[in-house]
Design a protein around this motif. Structure first.
Motif, mmCIF file in Angstrom:
data_model
loop_
_atom_site.group_PDB
_atom_site.id
_atom_site.type_symbol
_atom_site.label_atom_id
_atom_site.label_comp_id
_atom_site.label_asym_id
_atom_site.label_seq_id
_atom_site.Cartn_x
_atom_site.Cartn_y
_atom_site.Cartn_z
ATOM 1 N N TYR A 68 0.778 -1.242 0.000
ATOM 2 C CA TYR A 68 0.000 0.000 0.000
ATOM 3 C C TYR A 68 0.809 1.291 0.000
ATOM 4 O O TYR A 68 0.233 2.362 -0.200
ATOM 5 C CB TYR A 68 -0.949 0.006 1.206
ATOM 6 N N TRP A 69 2.121 1.219 0.238
ATOM 7 C CA TRP A 69 2.919 2.445 0.190
ATOM 8 C C TRP A 69 3.924 2.422 -0.954
ATOM 9 O O TRP A 69 4.029 3.377 -1.728
ATOM 10 C CB TRP A 69 3.659 2.656 1.516
ATOM 11 N N ALA A 70 4.669 1.351 -1.068
ATOM 12 C CA ALA A 70 5.726 1.284 -2.073
ATOM 13 C C ALA A 70 5.211 1.416 -3.512
ATOM 14 O O ALA A 70 5.841 2.096 -4.323
ATOM 15 C CB ALA A 70 6.521 -0.009 -1.912
ATOM 16 N N PRO A 71 4.086 0.787 -3.883
ATOM 17 C CA PRO A 71 3.604 0.944 -5.265
ATOM 18 C C PRO A 71 3.302 2.405 -5.584
ATOM 19 O O PRO A 71 2.714 3.124 -4.763
ATOM 20 C CB PRO A 71 2.333 0.095 -5.291
ATOM 21 N N TYR A 103 -10.145 -0.360 -15.272
ATOM 22 C CA TYR A 103 -10.019 -1.053 -13.996
ATOM 23 C C TYR A 103 -8.959 -0.399 -13.099
ATOM 24 O O TYR A 103 -9.028 -0.487 -11.876
ATOM 25 C CB TYR A 103 -9.657 -2.517 -14.215
ATOM 26 N N ALA A 104 -7.983 0.212 -13.719
ATOM 27 C CA ALA A 104 -6.896 0.926 -13.052
ATOM 28 C C ALA A 104 -6.181 1.695 -14.154
ATOM 29 O O ALA A 104 -6.542 1.575 -15.332
ATOM 30 C CB ALA A 104 -5.937 -0.042 -12.370
ATOM 31 N N LEU A 105 -5.186 2.502 -13.792
ATOM 32 C CA LEU A 105 -4.401 3.144 -14.837
ATOM 33 C C LEU A 105 -3.706 2.062 -15.652
ATOM 34 O O LEU A 105 -3.009 1.205 -15.102
ATOM 35 C CB LEU A 105 -3.353 4.068 -14.222
ATOM 36 N N GLN A 106 -3.910 2.095 -16.962
ATOM 37 C CA GLN A 106 -3.303 1.113 -17.854
ATOM 38 C C GLN A 106 -2.606 1.833 -19.006
ATOM 39 O O GLN A 106 -3.185 2.729 -19.630
ATOM 40 C CB GLN A 106 -4.353 0.154 -18.423
ATOM 41 N N THR A 115 -0.301 -2.299 -16.017
ATOM 42 C CA THR A 115 -1.358 -1.883 -15.099
ATOM 43 C C THR A 115 -0.748 -1.423 -13.787
ATOM 44 O O THR A 115 0.108 -2.100 -13.231
ATOM 45 C CB THR A 115 -2.346 -3.037 -14.834
ATOM 46 N N ALA A 116 -1.189 -0.270 -13.296
ATOM 47 C CA ALA A 116 -0.644 0.312 -12.072
ATOM 48 C C ALA A 116 -1.451 -0.147 -10.862
ATOM 49 O O ALA A 116 -2.630 0.211 -10.731
ATOM 50 C CB ALA A 116 -0.642 1.831 -12.170
ATOM 51 N N TRP A 117 -0.815 -0.904 -9.975
ATOM 52 C CA TRP A 117 -1.444 -1.370 -8.746
ATOM 53 C C TRP A 117 -1.882 -0.184 -7.882
ATOM 54 O O TRP A 117 -2.894 -0.239 -7.189
ATOM 55 C CB TRP A 117 -0.443 -2.249 -8.008
ATOM 56 N N SER A 118 -1.104 0.903 -7.915
ATOM 57 C CA SER A 118 -1.343 2.043 -7.021
ATOM 58 C C SER A 118 -2.410 3.002 -7.516
ATOM 59 O O SER A 118 -2.735 3.973 -6.829
ATOM 60 C CB SER A 118 -0.041 2.828 -6.822
ATOM 61 N N PRO A 151 -16.158 7.330 -14.672
ATOM 62 C CA PRO A 151 -15.789 7.602 -13.273
ATOM 63 C C PRO A 151 -14.301 7.393 -13.013
ATOM 64 O O PRO A 151 -13.704 8.086 -12.190
ATOM 65 C CB PRO A 151 -16.642 6.600 -12.492
ATOM 66 N N SER A 152 -13.691 6.442 -13.710
ATOM 67 C CA SER A 152 -12.271 6.148 -13.495
ATOM 68 C C SER A 152 -11.351 7.229 -14.043
ATOM 69 O O SER A 152 -10.145 7.210 -13.787
ATOM 70 C CB SER A 152 -11.918 4.809 -14.141
ATOM 71 N N ASP A 153 -11.894 8.194 -14.799
ATOM 72 C CA ASP A 153 -11.099 9.306 -15.316
ATOM 73 C C ASP A 153 -11.255 10.576 -14.499
ATOM 74 O O ASP A 153 -10.631 11.596 -14.810
ATOM 75 C CB ASP A 153 -11.479 9.598 -16.771
ATOM 76 N N ILE A 154 -12.086 10.555 -13.481
ATOM 77 C CA ILE A 154 -12.297 11.738 -12.647
ATOM 78 C C ILE A 154 -11.032 12.001 -11.831
ATOM 79 O O ILE A 154 -10.511 11.096 -11.186
ATOM 80 C CB ILE A 154 -13.501 11.517 -11.711
ATOM 81 N N PRO A 155 -10.503 13.216 -11.838
ATOM 82 C CA PRO A 155 -9.230 13.491 -11.155
ATOM 83 C C PRO A 155 -9.232 13.231 -9.658
ATOM 84 O O PRO A 155 -8.161 13.077 -9.065
ATOM 85 C CB PRO A 155 -8.999 14.975 -11.445
ATOM 86 N N SER A 156 -10.387 13.178 -9.015
ATOM 87 C CA SER A 156 -10.422 12.891 -7.582
ATOM 88 C C SER A 156 -10.264 11.407 -7.277
ATOM 89 O O SER A 156 -10.158 11.016 -6.121
ATOM 90 C CB SER A 156 -11.732 13.406 -6.970
ATOM 91 N N SER A 157 -10.235 10.568 -8.309
ATOM 92 C CA SER A 157 -9.990 9.135 -8.125
ATOM 93 C C SER A 157 -8.507 8.849 -8.324
ATOM 94 O O SER A 157 -7.779 9.639 -8.936
ATOM 95 C CB SER A 157 -10.815 8.314 -9.123
ATOM 96 N N GLU A 158 -8.037 7.721 -7.784
ATOM 97 C CA GLU A 158 -6.621 7.365 -7.922
ATOM 98 C C GLU A 158 -6.247 7.164 -9.392
ATOM 99 O O GLU A 158 -5.223 7.664 -9.857
ATOM 100 C CB GLU A 158 -6.318 6.094 -7.133
ATOM 101 N N SER A 159 -7.087 6.436 -10.121
ATOM 102 C CA SER A 159 -6.799 6.181 -11.534
ATOM 103 C C SER A 159 -6.880 7.458 -12.350
ATOM 104 O O SER A 159 -6.063 7.706 -13.240
ATOM 105 C CB SER A 159 -7.765 5.139 -12.091
#
Length: 215
Positions: A68-71, A103-106, A115-118, A151-159
């Motif tokens: 949860y921190w290193a990625p 599903y995540a940043l790809q 694919t970015a785990w973080s 929704p996955s492109d909204i800047p307030s989300s991690e992705s």
């Protein structure tokens, strides 16, 4: 930069940014505090208890740190570095063919998808919390038909936040003509995080040995 992406325009030739999940950082700090309190309580209980369970507490905190921190995702002039749990991918800008956040940043490249785990995508109900300013001023490659975004492109989300930075860099370089596929040395480099793998393996062996051997 705030969660809405309202900062100065980043410069693809000089700026860099490393992004880590906000929840993950909080979780690691909280768990670290709990692990420290546990170790202190073991020390007061006695040396035997500390020897038997101390390594297990350290192992648990290290695994949480790895998850949860290193990625992270680092956006730099040379490209995008995606650090996951046990592997790191270095992707040069010309190698990126498409950026997605389903599903995540790809990052889609000729050699495969990174694919970015973080940077996971938010839940399906995230659209209910979206403010209209979040949907404005984003990179052009963010928008689908009729200027809509997922929704996955909204800047307030991690992705979405990671994609915002990647797309801004990528579009600046594209518009400047720097993404020529003929440029020498473009591509993807992937390597294992051997230090982390060795550390967690040693901690696991020590923790198991302590549980089995310490009375």
């Amino acid at each position: 930069m705030d969660a809405n992406g309202n900062d100065r325009m980043i410069n693809a030739s000089t700026d860099s940014k490393t992004l880590r999940p906000r929840f993950g950082r909080v979780l690691v700090v909280v768990c670290g505090a709990i692990a420290l309190l546990f170790l202190v309580s073991l020390a007061f209980t006695g040396i035997v208890a500390l020897l038997r369970f101390g390594a297990l507490a350290i192992l648990a905190e290290y695994v949480i740190w790895m998850l949860y921190w290193a990625p992270c995702v680092t956006i730099a002039p040379s490209g995008v570095i995606v650090r996951n749990v046990v592997r790191e991918h270095e992707v040069t800008w010309p190698a990126i063919e498409r950026i997605d956040t389903k599903y995540a940043l790809q990052l889609f490249t000729a050699g495969g998808t990174i694919t970015a785990w973080s940077a996971p995508a938010p839940g399906r109900h995230a659209t209910m919390r979206v403010a209209s300013p979040e949907l404005k001023g984003l990179p052009e490659s963010t928008y689908a038909a009729e200027r809509s975004i997922r929704p996955s492109d909204i800047p307030s989300s991690e992705s979405g936040l990671a994609a915002l930075y990647v797309r801004r860099f990528w579009e600046q370089l594209r518009d400047g003509g720097f993404l020529d596929k003929g440029v020498e040395g473009t591509g993807v480099r992937t390597h294992w995080l051997r230090g982390e793998i060795v550390t967690v393996s040693v901690l696991a062996v020590v923790a198991l040995a302590a549980l089995l051997l310490v009375p």
